[in-house]
Design an enzyme around this catalytic site. Structure first.
Site, PDB file in Angstrom:
ATOM      1  CD  GLU A 281      56.531  47.591  11.989  1.00 40.01           C
ATOM      2  OE1 GLU A 281      55.761  48.532  11.692  1.00 40.01           O
ATOM      3  OE2 GLU A 281      57.164  47.559  13.049  1.00 40.01           O
TER       4      GLU A 281
ATOM      5  CD  GLU B 139      58.001  53.759  15.027  1.00 44.15           C
ATOM      6  OE1 GLU B 139      57.453  54.532  15.820  1.00 44.15           O
ATOM      7  OE2 GLU B 139      57.367  53.111  14.166  1.00 44.15           O
TER       8      GLU B 139
HETATM    9  C1  XIL Z   1      50.576  49.708  14.714  1.00 44.56           C
HETATM   10  C2  XIL Z   1      49.480  48.657  14.761  1.00 44.56           C
HETATM   11  O1  XIL Z   1      49.387  48.062  13.505  1.00 44.56           O
HETATM   12  C3  XIL Z   1      48.167  49.280  15.155  1.00 44.56           C
HETATM   13  O2  XIL Z   1      47.184  48.290  15.358  1.00 44.56           O
HETATM   14  C4  XIL Z   1      48.326  50.109  16.415  1.00 44.56           C
HETATM   15  O3  XIL Z   1      47.122  50.776  16.704  1.00 44.56           O
HETATM   16  C5  XIL Z   1      49.444  51.121  16.257  1.00 44.56           C
HETATM   17  O4  XIL Z   1      50.640  50.449  15.914  1.00 44.56           O
HETATM   18  N1  XIL Z   1      55.345  50.970  13.459  1.00 44.56           N
HETATM   19  C6  XIL Z   1      55.414  49.932  14.343  1.00 44.56           C
HETATM   20  C7  XIL Z   1      54.193  49.134  14.618  1.00 44.56           C
HETATM   21  O5  XIL Z   1      56.512  49.607  14.821  1.00 44.56           O
HETATM   22  O6  XIL Z   1      54.194  48.631  15.912  1.00 44.56           O
HETATM   23  C8  XIL Z   1      52.947  49.915  14.349  1.00 44.56           C
HETATM   24  O7  XIL Z   1      51.829  49.065  14.529  1.00 44.56           O
HETATM   25  C9  XIL Z   1      52.984  50.501  12.965  1.00 44.56           C
HETATM   26  C10 XIL Z   1      54.149  51.433  12.812  1.00 44.56           C
END
Ligand code: XIL
Length: 439
Positions: free
Chosen positions: A311, A201
């Site tokens: 994701e 990101e």
């Molecule tokens: C999220 C997790 O799912 C949560 O449990 C945590 O509180 C915050 O992060 N982008 C990403 C992930 O790259 O690491 C994130 O995961 C969601 C968005």
């Protein structure tokens, strides 16, 4: 021989062979076009409780991954579902800097260039993965979020106004962090990690410099814009042979973001320090379109890297059979799009990870909304979305109202016993115990 009867018999025989051949061809072609192997796994499941393995069904095309935490694996049923259905695991949180950096030990050791790490949670996940022959996507080394401010501060101080270190110190801290983490996992679990999200990101068209780089990142502020390239250079230096290095981001189908990302990928690719683009794919039932997903994959793979869907979750706040069947059609359509893009356009898409297993544990649920975006309900039953991922025949190809209703009627979802009627179940006993233990 020569008689009319003989000729008629010969003609009939030829006709029959021709018809058999035709029928076979139609079957083969239609099964290709359908892209399904299993006819109606959902119907079978509703009758018998048995369902096929998701990763086995997709083994020729993609690794199928799931994001999870070590405490969830403590539940036997949860662990069984993961072992059966997934060929890739991502730690949802336990490989992030805030889980791995050890502030007390860093202060005690007193080396300003070298912070101390620990791997309690991640090791449990890697233990499970290696015992079950599952590979791991490591997430994530360098990110503005879930990285404590003290890592950038003089003396590893947790004071909110502590002075930040200079660029050279931070570069050394970065290199040591990447080196220690990679060496730890690659020594203890050789061959288990196949991909690293090196930078996460880093692009934010909302508040960025001329390259699209996110200014609201301590990495950017302390090291400068070349922190991205530095991270990839160190990761390449310490990665095990064959491990692929990824840039990972969300909203990767957005036009503005895509332009910046493609530029970054080209730049890193020219330097030989990147192998893949991670498209997070936190999406909704309606957007982005299949076309936008395909175009983005093509734009990224055109730079010479592979794509992982890293994701995926599809937000839905509707736990009724209608809402969940609609969700299933969307999972089906996304998987079909990925399959199409890989088979027909030759784009290199290697793995597809869903961001969580159970609806009751999704990160999308918060104090203002409850979401039902995943493949399994809170009682660990596979939902329509699971069968959508399988491209199962019982899941409609479109989200049209009448198709959804027809599928619900045909499966009898409205009239099935409680567990199938509404996917909004309370937390299962097994998980309640596990969650309590952690708290
Ligand atoms: C999220 C997790 O799912 C949560 O449990 C945590 O509180 C915050 O992060 N982008 C990403 C992930 O790259 O690491 C994130 O995961 C969601 C968005």
């Amino acid at each position: 021989k020569g008689s009319i009867l003989y000729k008629v018999m010969r003609m009939t025989k030829r006709m029959i062979s021709f018809l058999v051949a035709l029928a076979l061809t139609v079957c083969v072609i239609s099964s290709f076009a359908e892209g399904t192997v299993n006819m109606s796994a959902y119907r079978t499941y509703l009758e018998t409780g048995e369902y096929p393995s998701l990763c086995d069904q997709w083994q020729d095309e993609f690794k199928i991954g799931v994001a999870l935490s070590s405490f969830q694996l403590a539940g036997a049923k949860f662990a069984g579902i993961v072992a059966k259905n997934f060929s890739s695991i991502t730690c949802e949180n336990e490989m992030k800097a805030d889980s791995i950096l050890d502030q007390t030990a860093s202060v005690r050791a007193g080396d300003p260039l070298h912070a101390k790490l620990h791997f309690y949670g991640a090791d449990k996940v890697l233990d499970f993965a290696s015992k079950n022959g599952i590979q791991v996507r490591a997430h994530t080394l360098v990110w503005h979020s879930q990285t404590p401010r003290w890592f950038f501060a003089e003396g590893y101080s947790t004071k909110s106004d502590a002075a930040l270190v200079d660029r050279e110190t931070m570069i050394a801290r970065m290199e040591n962090y990447i080196k220690d983490e990679m060496e730890h996992f690659n020594t203890k679990y050789p061959g288990v990690i196949y991909a690293w999200d090196v930078v996460n990101e880093a692009i934010d068209p909302g508040n960025c410099d001329e390259n699209g780089y996110r200014k609201e990142s301590l990495w950017y502020q302390v090291v400068g814009p070349d922190y991205i390239e530095l991270a990839f250079t160190f990761a390449r230096k310490y990665a095990a042979p064959g491990q692929k290095l990824f840039y990972n981001d969300y909203s990767t189908t957005d036009m503005a973001k895509k332009v910046y990302i493609v530029k970054l990928l080209r730049n890193l690719k020219a330097k030989g320090v990147i192998d893949g683009m991670g498209m997070q794919t936190h999406i909704s039932v309606t957007s982005p379109s299949a076309m936008d997903i395909m175009t983005a994959i093509r734009d990224y793979t055109d730079t010479g890297v592979t794509v992982h869907i890293t994701e995926m979750d599809i937000s839905s706040e509707d736990p009724t059979p209608y809402g969940q069947m609609l969700l299933a059609t969307r999972y089906r359509s996304v998987m079909n799009t990925l399959k199409f893009v890989k088979e027909k356009s030759g784009c290199d898409v290697e793995s597809v990870t869903v961001w969580g297993l159970l609806d009751s544990q999704t990160w999308l649920t918060n104090s203002s909304r409850t979401c039902y975006p995943l493949l399994f309900d809170s009682k660990m039953n596979p939902k329509p979305a699971f069968f959508g991922m399988l491209l199962d025949d019982s899941i409609p190809k479109t989200g049209k109202d009448e198709d959804i209703q027809k599928a619900i009627d045909e499966l009898g979802l409205e009239s099935k016993e409680e567990k199938f009627r509404n996917f909004d179940d309370s937390i299962s006993e097994e998980n309640e115990v596990v969650v309590d233990e952690v708290e």
